[in-house]
Structure formats: structure tokens, C-alpha cells
Scaffold this motif. Structure first.
Motif, PDB file in Angstrom:
ATOM      1  N   SER A  69      44.811  50.255  54.705  1.00  0.00           N
ATOM      2  CA  SER A  69      43.713  50.764  53.870  1.00  0.00           C
ATOM      3  C   SER A  69      44.233  51.235  52.512  1.00  0.00           C
ATOM      4  O   SER A  69      43.776  52.257  51.975  1.00  0.00           O
ATOM      5  CB  SER A  69      42.963  51.900  54.579  1.00  0.00           C
ATOM      6  N   ASP A  70      45.165  50.487  51.947  1.00  0.00           N
ATOM      7  CA  ASP A  70      45.756  50.806  50.649  1.00  0.00           C
ATOM      8  C   ASP A  70      44.760  50.432  49.552  1.00  0.00           C
ATOM      9  O   ASP A  70      44.465  49.252  49.359  1.00  0.00           O
ATOM     10  CB  ASP A  70      47.057  50.017  50.484  1.00  0.00           C
ATOM     11  N   PRO A  71      44.220  51.404  48.800  1.00  0.00           N
ATOM     12  CA  PRO A  71      43.195  51.089  47.809  1.00  0.00           C
ATOM     13  C   PRO A  71      43.696  50.200  46.667  1.00  0.00           C
ATOM     14  O   PRO A  71      42.910  49.476  46.061  1.00  0.00           O
ATOM     15  CB  PRO A  71      42.752  52.462  47.293  1.00  0.00           C
ATOM     16  N   GLN A  72      44.991  50.266  46.376  1.00  0.00           N
ATOM     17  CA  GLN A  72      45.532  49.435  45.304  1.00  0.00           C
ATOM     18  C   GLN A  72      45.645  47.972  45.723  1.00  0.00           C
ATOM     19  O   GLN A  72      45.707  47.081  44.873  1.00  0.00           O
ATOM     20  CB  GLN A  72      46.914  49.943  44.884  1.00  0.00           C
ATOM     21  N   ALA A  73      45.661  47.726  47.011  1.00  0.00           N
ATOM     22  CA  ALA A  73      45.903  46.362  47.493  1.00  0.00           C
ATOM     23  C   ALA A  73      44.738  45.424  47.195  1.00  0.00           C
ATOM     24  O   ALA A  73      44.937  44.220  47.051  1.00  0.00           O
ATOM     25  CB  ALA A  73      46.188  46.382  48.991  1.00  0.00           C
ATOM     26  N   TYR A  74      43.519  45.968  47.099  1.00  0.00           N
ATOM     27  CA  TYR A  74      42.360  45.102  46.859  1.00  0.00           C
ATOM     28  C   TYR A  74      42.500  44.355  45.536  1.00  0.00           C
ATOM     29  O   TYR A  74      42.344  43.128  45.484  1.00  0.00           O
ATOM     30  CB  TYR A  74      41.061  45.909  46.869  1.00  0.00           C
ATOM     31  N   ALA A  75      42.799  45.085  44.464  1.00  0.00           N
ATOM     32  CA  ALA A  75      42.956  44.451  43.166  1.00  0.00           C
ATOM     33  C   ALA A  75      44.132  43.486  43.163  1.00  0.00           C
ATOM     34  O   ALA A  75      44.048  42.394  42.566  1.00  0.00           O
ATOM     35  CB  ALA A  75      43.148  45.508  42.089  1.00  0.00           C
ATOM     36  N   GLU A  76      45.201  43.861  43.829  1.00  0.00           N
ATOM     37  CA  GLU A  76      46.368  42.978  43.904  1.00  0.00           C
ATOM     38  C   GLU A  76      46.023  41.683  44.655  1.00  0.00           C
ATOM     39  O   GLU A  76      46.464  40.597  44.283  1.00  0.00           O
ATOM     40  CB  GLU A  76      47.528  43.691  44.588  1.00  0.00           C
ATOM     41  N   LEU A  77      45.238  41.827  45.725  1.00  0.00           N
ATOM     42  CA  LEU A  77      44.837  40.642  46.481  1.00  0.00           C
ATOM     43  C   LEU A  77      43.952  39.737  45.637  1.00  0.00           C
ATOM     44  O   LEU A  77      44.147  38.513  45.610  1.00  0.00           O
ATOM     45  CB  LEU A  77      44.101  41.065  47.761  1.00  0.00           C
ATOM     46  N   GLU A  78      42.980  40.326  44.943  1.00  0.00           N
ATOM     47  CA  GLU A  78      42.103  39.517  44.093  1.00  0.00           C
ATOM     48  C   GLU A  78      42.908  38.785  43.026  1.00  0.00           C
ATOM     49  O   GLU A  78      42.663  37.606  42.741  1.00  0.00           O
ATOM     50  CB  GLU A  78      41.053  40.415  43.438  1.00  0.00           C
ATOM     51  N   GLU A  79      43.860  39.478  42.435  1.00  0.00           N
ATOM     52  CA  GLU A  79      44.698  38.861  41.404  1.00  0.00           C
ATOM     53  C   GLU A  79      45.550  37.735  41.993  1.00  0.00           C
ATOM     54  O   GLU A  79      45.673  36.657  41.409  1.00  0.00           O
ATOM     55  CB  GLU A  79      45.612  39.923  40.773  1.00  0.00           C
ATOM     56  N   ALA A  80      46.104  37.966  43.181  1.00  0.00           N
ATOM     57  CA  ALA A  80      46.961  36.958  43.805  1.00  0.00           C
ATOM     58  C   ALA A  80      46.148  35.721  44.171  1.00  0.00           C
ATOM     59  O   ALA A  80      46.621  34.584  44.020  1.00  0.00           O
ATOM     60  CB  ALA A  80      47.638  37.538  45.049  1.00  0.00           C
ATOM     61  N   LEU A  81      44.931  35.916  44.660  1.00  0.00           N
ATOM     62  CA  LEU A  81      44.109  34.775  45.076  1.00  0.00           C
ATOM     63  C   LEU A  81      43.576  33.997  43.867  1.00  0.00           C
ATOM     64  O   LEU A  81      43.251  32.812  44.000  1.00  0.00           O
ATOM     65  CB  LEU A  81      42.939  35.264  45.939  1.00  0.00           C
ATOM     66  N   ALA A  82      43.490  34.659  42.711  1.00  0.00           N
ATOM     67  CA  ALA A  82      42.961  33.995  41.511  1.00  0.00           C
ATOM     68  C   ALA A  82      43.980  33.087  40.854  1.00  0.00           C
ATOM     69  O   ALA A  82      43.631  32.225  40.049  1.00  0.00           O
ATOM     70  CB  ALA A  82      42.484  35.053  40.519  1.00  0.00           C
ATOM     71  N   ARG A  83      45.252  33.263  41.235  1.00  0.00           N
ATOM     72  CA  ARG A  83      46.304  32.448  40.600  1.00  0.00           C
ATOM     73  C   ARG A  83      46.236  31.006  41.055  1.00  0.00           C
ATOM     74  O   ARG A  83      45.873  30.718  42.197  1.00  0.00           O
ATOM     75  CB  ARG A  83      47.688  33.020  40.933  1.00  0.00           C
TER      76      ARG A  83
END
Length: 202
Positions: A188-202
Motif C-alpha cells: 500500500s505504498d502511495p508513491q508506487a501508484y505514480a511510479e507504476l503509471e509512469e512505468a506502464l506508459a513507457r
């Protein structure tokens, strides 16, 4: 783009609904078709009361047509040999070089089939597998999930770690996306959501 072969999810009466949802949902989002395999094509009912109509029967399943076989836990793994054919199918998959992922009671089925004797593995608890009489006790690892020799194993409380090992094994996501996904859904790491979205957008 290489066409990915389907992932096959084994379903049978009393299967544990919660154990494979993370894996199948996110594999589908990654472009894998998920197909269900039952003892026959007749409907089965999950532990939670969901009725599932299998896409194909076990005797129709061939390793060469699949990317992965997922075996989910079920009460039936511990009450007789009715699911033993699925453990034998796992052997056929591994012999053919096609990976298998097993969680909860399915690990006991694989232990009875001898598939954990020479692979690092985990499950609900060491004594649970020891009760099968298998010979692999020294290879048991007290961790969330294990991958060895094309086989993923996990206990019933670790569906997220189970999914992560599957994603890694199939290359469903790159390492950054997989790590962020795990931290989001497991920690439940709140920072991970943005990181995941960024990683999937690459």
C-alpha cells in the motif's frame, strides 16, 4: 509483435477465488488471454459460490498451446485424489518446458506428484506439505513465494507475491513496473501508484 500464447487457469469445485485474481487480471491487462480449464466443460463452483463455465476440459489442454498453467488452491486438494489429474498435467507442462504456478492446496497436489522433491518451494506451512509424505522437505523455503525450475509456489496468504513471480516468469511487465505494482498492492505504498503509471506508459 510476438503473439503470446494463452495462460490457462485451472478451475474445479471449491477453488479459492481470491488466490489468483491479481495474477489473472493483470496478465489480461498485459495482453495475455486467460482461459479456464476444468475437469470437464461442465460448470464448477468456487469456494465463494461463483459458478464458472470452463473454456476447455483438462483432456483438451496441451502444453504447447500455453504460456503457463496456474493451479489454484481448493478444498478438494485435501479430501482425496479427484484433482490428481491436474498435478499430472503440471508434470507434463514442466517436462515440456512450459511453466506452472501453484498456490495453497495445489502445492500439496504437486508434492504428492513428486514435483517438489528437487525444487525450492513454499506453501502454507512446512508441516502441511510434510503430511503428504513427500521427499522435498529440505527444499522448503519460508518465504512469500518461490520460483525454481519453471515452477512458482506460494501459500494462501500471498496472492500478490504469487502474481509478482508469475509476471517476472512470463516477462509480463518490466522490472520497474513489476516492483511498483508489488509495492502498491502488497505494501500500500502511495508513491508506487505514480511510479507504476509512469512505468506502464513507457
Amino acid at each position: 509483435m510476438t503473439t503470446r500464447k494463452p495462460v490457462h487457469l485451472a478451475v474445479y469445485d471449491t477453488f479459492a477465488d481470491w488466490e489468483t485474481g491479481h495474477a489473472t487480471a493483470h496478465l489480461a491487462q498485459a495482453g495475455f488471454e486467460v482461459r479456464t480449464v476444468g475437469p470437464t466443460r461442465e460448470p464448477v463452483t468456487s469456494m465463494g459460490g461463483l459458478r464458472v463455465l470452463p473454456d476447455l476440459a483438462l483432456d483438451e489442454l496441451r502444453p504447447e498451446d500455453s504460456s503457463l498453467l496456474i493451479l489454484v488452491g481448493a478444498g478438494l486438494w485435501d479430501t482425496g485424489d479427484s484433482l490428481a489429474p491436474f498435478a499430472r498435467a503440471a508434470r507434463a507442462f514442466l517436462d515440456a518446458g512450459v511453466p506452472v504456478a501453484a498456490i495453497c492446496g495445489a502445492t500439496a497436489g504437486l508434492a504428492r506428484e513428486g514435483l517438489l522433491d528437487n525444487r525450492a518451494h513454499t506453501s502454507a506451512a512446512p508441516f502441511y506439505l510434510a503430511a503428504t509424505g513427500y521427499a522435498g522437505g529440505e527444499r522448503y523455503a519460508d518465504v512469500d513465494a518461490v520460483t525454481d525450475g519453471g515452477l512458482v509456489t506460494a501459500g494462501p496468504t500471498e496472492p500478490v507475491a504469487f502474481a509478482r513471480e508469475i509476471f517476472r516468469l512470463l516477462g509480463a511487465y518490466d522490472d520497474k513496473a513489476t516492483d511498483a505494482w508489488y509495492r502498491l498492492f502488497h505494501d500500500s505504498d502511495p508513491q508506487a501508484y505514480a511510479e507504476l503509471e509512469e512505468a506502464l506508459a513507457r
